[in-house]
Write an enzyme that holds these catalytic residues in place. Structure first.
Site, PDB file in Angstrom:
ATOM      1  N   LYS A 136       0.819  -1.223   0.000  1.00 27.33           N
ATOM      2  CA  LYS A 136       0.000   0.000   0.000  1.00 27.33           C
ATOM      3  C   LYS A 136       0.848   1.267   0.000  1.00 27.33           C
ATOM      4  CE  LYS A 136      -2.166  -1.095   3.828  1.00 27.33           C
ATOM      5  NZ  LYS A 136      -1.736  -2.442   4.208  1.00 27.33           N
ATOM      6  N   ARG A 180      -8.704   0.275  10.179  1.00 28.96           N
ATOM      7  CA  ARG A 180      -8.191  -1.080  10.348  1.00 28.96           C
ATOM      8  C   ARG A 180      -9.055  -1.900  11.284  1.00 28.96           C
ATOM      9  NH1 ARG A 180      -2.328  -0.166   9.218  1.00 28.96           N
ATOM     10  NH2 ARG A 180      -1.231  -2.121   9.446  1.00 28.96           N
ATOM     11  N   ARG A 200      11.519  -5.875   3.320  1.00 33.86           N
ATOM     12  CA  ARG A 200      11.259  -4.425   3.264  1.00 33.86           C
ATOM     13  C   ARG A 200      12.319  -3.635   4.032  1.00 33.86           C
ATOM     14  NH1 ARG A 200       5.400  -2.244   4.635  1.00 33.86           N
ATOM     15  NH2 ARG A 200       5.691  -3.283   6.634  1.00 33.86           N
ATOM     16  N   ARG A 254      12.232  -2.266   9.864  1.00 34.65           N
ATOM     17  CA  ARG A 254      11.334  -1.977  10.985  1.00 34.65           C
ATOM     18  C   ARG A 254      11.340  -3.138  11.977  1.00 34.65           C
ATOM     19  NH1 ARG A 254       5.787  -0.257   8.035  1.00 34.65           N
ATOM     20  NH2 ARG A 254       5.031  -1.669   9.644  1.00 34.65           N
ATOM     21  N   ARG A 257       0.986  -9.651  13.118  1.00 37.98           N
ATOM     22  CA  ARG A 257       0.290  -8.664  12.283  1.00 37.98           C
ATOM     23  C   ARG A 257      -0.644  -9.329  11.269  1.00 37.98           C
ATOM     24  NH1 ARG A 257       5.175  -6.028  10.011  1.00 37.98           N
ATOM     25  NH2 ARG A 257       3.826  -4.737   8.732  1.00 37.98           N
TER      26      ARG A 257
HETATM   27  P1  ADP Z   1       1.749  -2.352   7.667  1.00 42.96           P
HETATM   28  O1  ADP Z   1       0.577  -1.960   6.816  1.00 42.96           O
HETATM   29  O2  ADP Z   1       2.867  -2.893   6.874  1.00 42.96           O
HETATM   30  O3  ADP Z   1       1.385  -3.204   8.840  1.00 42.96           O
HETATM   31  P2  ADP Z   1       1.847   0.300   8.868  1.00 42.96           P
HETATM   32  O4  ADP Z   1       3.000   1.211   8.745  1.00 42.96           O
HETATM   33  O5  ADP Z   1       0.548   0.664   8.205  1.00 42.96           O
HETATM   34  O6  ADP Z   1       2.378  -1.098   8.350  1.00 42.96           O
HETATM   35  O7  ADP Z   1       1.493   0.061  10.415  1.00 42.96           O
HETATM   36  C1  ADP Z   1       2.464  -0.304  11.358  1.00 42.96           C
HETATM   37  C2  ADP Z   1       1.817  -0.493  12.719  1.00 42.96           C
HETATM   38  O8  ADP Z   1       1.239   0.742  13.165  1.00 42.96           O
HETATM   39  C3  ADP Z   1       0.661  -1.494  12.779  1.00 42.96           C
HETATM   40  O9  ADP Z   1       1.094  -2.833  12.932  1.00 42.96           O
HETATM   41  C4  ADP Z   1      -0.087  -0.995  14.024  1.00 42.96           C
HETATM   42  O10 ADP Z   1       0.567  -1.371  15.210  1.00 42.96           O
HETATM   43  C5  ADP Z   1       0.039   0.505  13.897  1.00 42.96           C
HETATM   44  N1  ADP Z   1      -1.103   1.068  13.136  1.00 42.96           N
HETATM   45  C6  ADP Z   1      -1.071   1.644  11.904  1.00 42.96           C
HETATM   46  N2  ADP Z   1      -2.304   2.016  11.521  1.00 42.96           N
HETATM   47  C7  ADP Z   1      -3.136   1.662  12.522  1.00 42.96           C
HETATM   48  C8  ADP Z   1      -4.547   1.752  12.735  1.00 42.96           C
HETATM   49  N3  ADP Z   1      -5.353   2.279  11.817  1.00 42.96           N
HETATM   50  N4  ADP Z   1      -5.043   1.287  13.915  1.00 42.96           N
HETATM   51  C9  ADP Z   1      -4.268   0.761  14.848  1.00 42.96           C
HETATM   52  N5  ADP Z   1      -2.943   0.620  14.718  1.00 42.96           N
HETATM   53  C10 ADP Z   1      -2.376   1.066  13.573  1.00 42.96           C
END
Ligand code: ADP
Length: 217
Positions: free
Chosen positions: A13, A88, A122, A155, A166
């Site tokens: 994404k 999410r 990544r 990360r 995740r």
């Molecule tokens: P990815 O899509 O690869 O998991 P992101 O950078 O979108 O990576 O998110 C990393 C982390 O940030 C998630 O695993 C979560 O802990 C937190 N996070 C991101 N967006 C949300 C959300 N909308 N609600 C809750 N936690 C979030």
């Protein structure tokens, strides 16, 4: 246009959003990036969020939704945006209704093996957050960002234990969000199995077709 990019962690994404942002000149709002910025600045919100993020868990809805609302209230989001990583949970989708109405959800999908390979390879730039992949989208010089010469890093939540958590969280808590929007008829699917680095991939073109159709409506 108010668009949310949807799909499993690692489906790409952030990479697609960066390309779409350049084409449509819409701000790319990624909740993961907002959290990483808070963590870097060592804010109270960042410290709290880090406890969840490092484990691969979701940050509680109240914290996430409040942070996102502040961002969407800013001037640059008034004509549209590309949301990445939000909503999410169904609770977040419901809270978003009180803030704004989405025009479309782009649901990127790829097979599990593809997702795991993307997550484990990544790398991110420490300085500007640009996303690379050690084999699919490698930087020109190993471990150095092409754009700003910043150092690349992995990360903590891209390490195997957090990846497992995740993906589990995605299937139990995030997938129901898709059903929520399917009942509203605004979900569009895009196959993201082929790597963006392959000449025969159509990921951005397929997304553009959907967005251009929306613009004409
Ligand atoms: P990815 O899509 O690869 O998991 P992101 O950078 O979108 O990576 O998110 C990393 C982390 O940030 C998630 O695993 C979560 O802990 C937190 N996070 C991101 N967006 C949300 C959300 N909308 N609600 C809750 N936690 C979030």
């Amino acid at each position: 246009m108010k668009i949310a990019l949807f799909g499993s962690p690692g489906v790409g994404k952030g990479t697609y959003a960066a390309k779409l942002e350049a084409i449509y000149h819409m701000p790319h709002i990624a909740t993961g990036d907002l959290f990483r910025a808070e963590i870097k600045q060592q804010t109270e919100l960042g410290k709290k969020a880090k406890e969840y993020i490092d484990k691969g868990a979701l940050v509680p809805d109240e914290i996430t939704t409040g942070m996102l609302k502040n961002r969407l209230d800013k001037e640059d989001c008034q004509n549209g945006f590309l949301l990445d990583g939000f909503p999410r949970t169904v609770k977040q989708a419901e809270a978003l209704e009180g803030i704004t109405t989405l025009d479309a959800i782009i649901n990127y999908f790829a097979d599990d093996e593809v997702i795991i390979q993307r997550l484990s390879g990544r790398r991110l730039c420490k300085k500007d957050g640009s996303i690379y992949h050690i084999t699919n989208v490698p930087p020109k010089q190993e471990n150095i960002c092409d754009k700003c010469s910043g150092e690349l890093y992995q990360r903590d939540d891209d390490k195997p234990e957090a990846i497992k958590e995740r993906l589990e969280v995605y299937s139990t808590q995030t997938k129901p969000v898709l059903e929520y929007y399917q009942t509203k008829g605004i979900v569009h699917r895009v196959d993201a199995n082929t790597s963006i680095s392959e000449p025969n991939n159509h990921i951005i073109e397929d997304t553009q077709k959907i967005l251009d159709n929306l613009k004409e409506e």
